[in-house]
Design an enzyme around this catalytic site. Structure first.
Site, PDB file in Angstrom:
ATOM      1  CB  CYS A 162      -0.935  -0.010   1.200  1.00 54.55           C
ATOM      2  SG  CYS A 162      -1.878  -1.550   1.327  1.00 54.55           S
ATOM      3  CG  HIS A 301      -2.052   4.105   5.226  1.00 51.11           C
ATOM      4  ND1 HIS A 301      -1.940   4.088   3.852  1.00 51.11           N
ATOM      5  CD2 HIS A 301      -2.158   2.791   5.610  1.00 51.11           C
ATOM      6  CE1 HIS A 301      -1.980   2.833   3.420  1.00 51.11           C
ATOM      7  NE2 HIS A 301      -2.112   2.032   4.465  1.00 51.11           N
ATOM      8  CD  GLU A 312      -1.808   7.147   9.362  1.00 51.22           C
ATOM      9  OE1 GLU A 312      -1.394   7.943   8.504  1.00 51.22           O
ATOM     10  OE2 GLU A 312      -2.795   6.399   9.163  1.00 51.22           O
ATOM     11  CE  LYS A 334      -5.701   3.920   2.244  1.00 49.29           C
ATOM     12  NZ  LYS A 334      -4.851   5.113   2.462  1.00 49.29           N
ATOM     13  CG  HIS A 339      -6.555   0.409   1.313  1.00 50.96           C
ATOM     14  ND1 HIS A 339      -5.614   0.947   0.466  1.00 50.96           N
ATOM     15  CD2 HIS A 339      -5.853  -0.081   2.379  1.00 50.96           C
ATOM     16  CE1 HIS A 339      -4.411   0.779   0.976  1.00 50.96           C
ATOM     17  NE2 HIS A 339      -4.536   0.171   2.147  1.00 50.96           N
ATOM     18  CG  PHE A 398      -0.091  -5.820   4.259  1.00 53.45           C
ATOM     19  CD1 PHE A 398      -0.614  -5.071   5.290  1.00 53.45           C
ATOM     20  CD2 PHE A 398      -0.942  -6.704   3.592  1.00 53.45           C
ATOM     21  CE1 PHE A 398      -1.938  -5.178   5.666  1.00 53.45           C
ATOM     22  CE2 PHE A 398      -2.273  -6.823   3.956  1.00 53.45           C
ATOM     23  CZ  PHE A 398      -2.772  -6.060   4.994  1.00 53.45           C
TER      24      PHE A 398
END
Length: 412
Positions: A162, A301, A312, A334, A339, A398
């Site tokens: 991502c 994010h 985060e 998002k 996403h 990830f």
């Protein structure tokens, strides 16, 4: 060192496929979520995705070519050519080896792979398409854009889940800043909405199982329970400032800093400490010649997953300091687009640039229930007219891949 500015942008997304439509949708708080019974049937756990349902590639790609491109590559060509058109030039006046394409793709042609595998099982190996491999591989987005533009400089694909397209933008920024390129098309694409990908993400508890289109992607909300899988593409024309000024280019904003770090912690979970993500933000604003107190806005994010939003938040506090973190405006795109995986960072970089240009920060949509562990200002009450001189855009992938870019108002 050279200065780097954004002079063109193009987008494919669940909420609009032109920059104007995309931005107006976000300002209006419009989401791109839809029920996906047509893909998964009625008995599947996941009920919602975010698709680029109005996408068409006919303006730039004829039907024969389109059949030889995976959907993510179609997205890439359309967004890149729109960005070139937006920039006002085809850059034919410069050495083609001074123009590059760096484009992030997280997964590539997964749905195509499944189609060809079914064909392999049913009809045998001789029936696999001769175009399967070049259609499927993620780097074909960058390669195809270069074939369209004639750019012969740096050309590659970043694949960091991502964070893929934020890394692509950061690397393009560095290539221009350090004098290797004068212009670069940077961004990312993804299109893997399908039952197989949905099942994989669902089985690892990453996706929401909500069937409520208004409460499915709710970053930083106490009831968040997973992200909505989406598809799309963002493309930005990055240009060396003096070249842009010499041709009288429209300048959206300046990319001034980039931070890239790794958690070295876990396959899927961000680090609970938030140290590496925080350091990425610090690197980005420090390279931009700024301090924590100079940051007005962060495009987070913000995935709507339990761990990401919590960790985060911790990282932002460490990057800016507790007092400043409570004053900065934060949102999650998002909450409306879902996403977009490898495309997320590029699409969110476009949002960040538009926020800087227009002094406007969009709402984090769908938020209702406060989470005491997510206790910052996430712009949950509505869009906000405010001065945005400098902003950060975060991407966390990830594998522990963190990327942040710093975008600030262009000042001569």
């Amino acid at each position: 060192m050279k200065r780097v500015v954004i002079t063109g942008m193009g987008v494919v997304s669940p909420v609009g496929n032109t920059i104007e439509d995309f931005w107006n949708s976000l300002k209006a708080g419009k989401h791109g979520f839809s029920l996906i019974n047509d893909i998964v049937g009625d008995d599947f756990d996941v009920k919602i995705a975010a698709r680029a349902e109005s996408f068409s590639c006919e303006e730039y790609i004829d039907k024969k070519e389109a059949r030889r491109m995976d959907r993510f590559t179609q997205f890439s060509v359309v967004a890149a050519m729109d960005a070139m058109k937006d920039s006002g030039t085809d850059f034919k006046d410069i050495d083609p080896f001074r123009a590059g394409v760096i484009f992030g793709v997280g997964i590539g042609g997964l749905n195509l792979t499944l189609q060809e595998y079914d064909k392999f099982l049913e009809k045998g190996p001789d029936r696999i398409s001769v175009f399967y491999v070049p259609m499927m591989i993620g780097n074909m987005a960058a390669g195809t854009i270069a074939m369209r533009t004639g750019f012969k400089g740096d050309n590659y694909c970043t694949t960091t889940a991502c964070a893929s397209s934020t890394h692509a933008i950061g690397e393009a920024f560095r290539k221009i800043k350090d004098g290797y390129l004068d212009v670069c098309i940077a961004g990312g694409a993804e299109s893997c909405v399908g039952k197989f990908a949905l099942a994989g993400f669902n089985n690892m508890k990453a996706l929401t199982r909500s069937d409520d289109l208004e409460r499915c992607s709710i970053p930083f909300d106490a009831e968040r329970n997973g992200f909505v899988l989406g598809e799309g593409c963002g493309a930005l024309v990055l240009e060396e400032l003096e070249h842009a000024k010499a041709r009288g280019a429209k300048i959206y904003a300046e990319i001034a800093g980039y931070g890239a770090t790794g958690d070295a912690y876990h396959m899927t979970s961000p680090s609970p400490e938030g140290d590496a993500a925080a350091q990425g933000m610090i690197h980005a604003y420090t390279e931009a010649g700024l301090k924590a107190e100079d940051i007005d806005y962060i495009n987070a994010h913000g995935t709507s997953t339990g761990l990401n939003d919590k960790y985060e938040t911790i990282a932002i506090k460490k990057a800016l300091g507790e007092e400043k973190a409570r004053k900065v405006a934060i949102n999650s795109t998002k909450s409306m687009t879902g996403h977009l995986l490898g495309a997320a960072g590029a699409v969110e970089a476009i949002v960040t640039a538009l926020s800087v240009q227009n002094d406007y920060v969009h709402v984090t949509r769908g938020y209702k229930v406060p989470d005491p562990e997510c206790d910052l200002d996430y712009c949950t009450e509505g869009g906000r007219n405010m001065t945005v001189n400098a902003a950060l855009s975060n991407s966390l992938g990830f594998g522990g891949h963190n990327a942040t870019i710093c975008i600030k108002k262009y000042k001569a």
